[in-house]
Design a protein around this motif. Sequence first.
Motif, short mmCIF file in Angstrom:
data_model
loop_
_atom_site.label_atom_id
_atom_site.label_comp_id
_atom_site.label_asym_id
_atom_site.label_seq_id
_atom_site.Cartn_x
_atom_site.Cartn_y
_atom_site.Cartn_z
N MET A 134 99.52 -0.21 39.17
CA MET A 134 100.43 -1.33 38.90
C MET A 134 99.81 -2.31 37.91
N GLN A 135 98.50 -2.39 37.92
CA GLN A 135 97.84 -3.30 36.99
C GLN A 135 96.85 -2.51 36.15
N ASP A 136 97.04 -2.50 34.84
CA ASP A 136 96.14 -1.76 33.97
C ASP A 136 94.81 -2.49 33.91
N ALA A 144 105.83 -10.98 23.34
CA ALA A 144 106.08 -12.43 23.46
C ALA A 144 105.81 -12.96 24.86
N SER A 145 105.93 -12.12 25.89
CA SER A 145 105.72 -12.64 27.25
C SER A 145 104.58 -11.92 27.99
N HIS A 146 103.83 -11.06 27.31
CA HIS A 146 102.72 -10.35 27.95
C HIS A 146 101.44 -10.52 27.15
N PHE A 169 107.29 -5.02 46.12
CA PHE A 169 106.20 -4.37 46.84
C PHE A 169 104.85 -4.79 46.28
N PHE A 170 103.98 -5.26 47.15
CA PHE A 170 102.57 -5.43 46.84
C PHE A 170 101.81 -4.87 48.03
N PRO A 171 100.74 -4.11 47.80
CA PRO A 171 100.02 -3.50 48.94
C PRO A 171 99.44 -4.54 49.87
N PHE A 172 99.17 -5.75 49.33
CA PHE A 172 98.47 -6.77 50.14
C PHE A 172 99.40 -7.74 50.84
N THR A 173 100.71 -7.54 50.69
CA THR A 173 101.65 -8.40 51.43
C THR A 173 102.74 -7.55 52.06
N GLU A 174 103.26 -8.03 53.17
CA GLU A 174 104.36 -7.34 53.85
C GLU A 174 105.11 -8.36 54.70
N ILE A 223 107.94 -15.13 37.44
CA ILE A 223 106.82 -16.08 37.47
C ILE A 223 105.70 -15.60 38.39
N GLY A 224 106.08 -14.90 39.46
CA GLY A 224 105.00 -14.50 40.35
C GLY A 224 105.42 -13.53 41.43
N GLY A 225 104.38 -13.04 42.11
CA GLY A 225 104.59 -12.18 43.26
C GLY A 225 104.13 -12.94 44.48
N ALA A 226 104.71 -12.59 45.62
CA ALA A 226 104.34 -13.32 46.83
C ALA A 226 104.64 -12.48 48.06
N ALA A 283 100.87 -15.59 50.79
CA ALA A 283 100.05 -15.61 49.58
C ALA A 283 100.99 -15.48 48.39
N TRP A 284 100.62 -16.10 47.28
CA TRP A 284 101.36 -15.83 46.05
C TRP A 284 100.41 -15.84 44.88
N GLY A 285 100.80 -15.15 43.82
CA GLY A 285 100.05 -15.18 42.57
C GLY A 285 101.06 -15.45 41.46
N PHE A 286 100.98 -16.64 40.88
CA PHE A 286 101.94 -17.03 39.85
C PHE A 286 101.29 -17.03 38.47
N GLY A 287 102.07 -16.68 37.47
CA GLY A 287 101.55 -16.68 36.10
C GLY A 287 101.51 -18.09 35.55
N LEU A 288 100.28 -18.64 35.49
CA LEU A 288 100.13 -20.01 35.00
C LEU A 288 100.53 -20.09 33.52
C1 FA5 Z 1 100.01 -9.94 40.96
O1 FA5 Z 1 99.11 -10.13 40.11
C2 FA5 Z 1 99.77 -10.18 42.40
N1 FA5 Z 1 98.35 -10.38 42.63
C3 FA5 Z 1 100.58 -11.40 42.81
C4 FA5 Z 1 100.60 -11.62 44.29
C5 FA5 Z 1 99.67 -12.46 44.86
C6 FA5 Z 1 101.53 -10.98 45.08
C7 FA5 Z 1 99.67 -12.67 46.23
C8 FA5 Z 1 101.56 -11.16 46.45
C9 FA5 Z 1 100.63 -12.03 47.00
P1 FA5 Z 1 101.83 -9.34 39.20
O2 FA5 Z 1 101.09 -8.23 38.54
O3 FA5 Z 1 103.30 -9.17 39.32
O4 FA5 Z 1 101.28 -9.62 40.63
O5 FA5 Z 1 101.53 -10.65 38.40
C10 FA5 Z 1 101.93 -11.92 38.87
C11 FA5 Z 1 102.46 -12.79 37.75
O6 FA5 Z 1 101.55 -12.85 36.68
C12 FA5 Z 1 103.73 -12.24 37.11
O7 FA5 Z 1 104.84 -12.59 37.86
C13 FA5 Z 1 103.71 -12.94 35.77
O8 FA5 Z 1 104.15 -14.27 35.86
C14 FA5 Z 1 102.27 -12.97 35.47
N2 FA5 Z 1 101.92 -11.83 34.61
C15 FA5 Z 1 101.76 -10.53 34.93
N3 FA5 Z 1 101.44 -9.79 33.87
C16 FA5 Z 1 101.36 -10.63 32.83
C17 FA5 Z 1 101.04 -10.51 31.45
N4 FA5 Z 1 100.68 -9.35 30.93
N5 FA5 Z 1 101.07 -11.61 30.69
C18 FA5 Z 1 101.40 -12.81 31.24
N6 FA5 Z 1 101.69 -13.01 32.50
C19 FA5 Z 1 101.68 -11.94 33.30
#
Ligand code: FA5
Length: 344
Positions: free
Chosen positions: A153-155, A205-207, A254-259, A287-290, A312-317
Amino acid sequence: MHGKRIAEIMERGMRAFSEAEDESVLLALETEYTGRKSALGEILKGLKDLSPEEKKEVGPIANEARLALGRAASAARTRIETRKLAEDERFDVTIPGSAAPLGHLHPITRLSHEIEDIFAGMGFSIADGPEAETEFYNFDALNVPADHPARDMQDTFWLKQDGLDEKYVLRTHTSSVQVRYMESHVPPFRIVIPGRIFRNEATDASHEHTFHQFECLMVDEAGSVTVAHFKHTAETFFREFFGRDVEVRLRPSFFPFTEPSFEFDISCILCDAKGCPVCKKSGWLEIGGAGMVHQNVFTAAGYEEGKYQGFAWGFGLTRLAMMKYRIPDIRLFMGGDVRFIRQF
Ligand code: FA5
């Protein structure tokens, strides 16, 4: 006879040099005492005509006198020049100075501080972890074993192992700090973890391959922290952050670390949800996963299974920074162009 004469010349010369007050006097004294045609110069020139005994006696004294007078002349020159410099340099304390160029914080750093302040207001503390992280904290401890498809899921940028027992990665998310923190803390706690993360992926533009996330983790006894806490915390945060109500939506994910797990979107502020390249014409920006922390994550941290519950959440700052400052291309933040950075 020469000896007496040399002593006289020395005495007069030394005094004259020590009293010299300006350059022209000094030049005249040099001609008089150290020049080739000076009295001492003549004596030195005449040395060759003296008898060997006289030469032996007069030679060293004459030479010593020449050197001493030379030193006195250069000391006098230094003294005269230093005084002249001090007199010439009129220091006007009223002239405005030239201001030293001042730097300022990077917009991401500023936003990070802003976010920390909002969370501090809600009783959260700030936690931190390393950017070069072990495979364990970035993946295994988060319920992502080596052969699990979720790893893709994450390169990932893998670091060279170079004799180390453990494999290291550039952390792919701030979730890597979760188990690190839990290993040394007992619930209840609420923390926020801002940080830089890395993904081996193509940019648009967004990655970005290098961007910032902030993780939020709130854990307490089983039954006391629910999805409602997550939603309330997130909504409160966004209201404070944008200074207005923003539309948010949760999608099952789906995230393996949350349910259960959610994807968290906000309405695209750049185009007022009409559709633009950043939101890929959808009007929504991811914006994020949670989700609710998976019990396997608690066990990896050494907690008793079933004892605790949390979100838990991880938001894209960086994505939030785009929204806040209306920046249409994420690559500008880490692109290193100071013309962009200076605008903040
Ligand atoms: C995660 O990284 C999970 N760790 C988030 C999480 C945390 C889920 C805790 C559950 C509990 P994800 O790969 O979807 O998830 O990335 C989270 C956010 O990071 C995305 O929603 C987006 O806002 C930002 N993001 C992801 N990839 C990129 C990218 N290449 N460039 C900029 N922002 C990105």
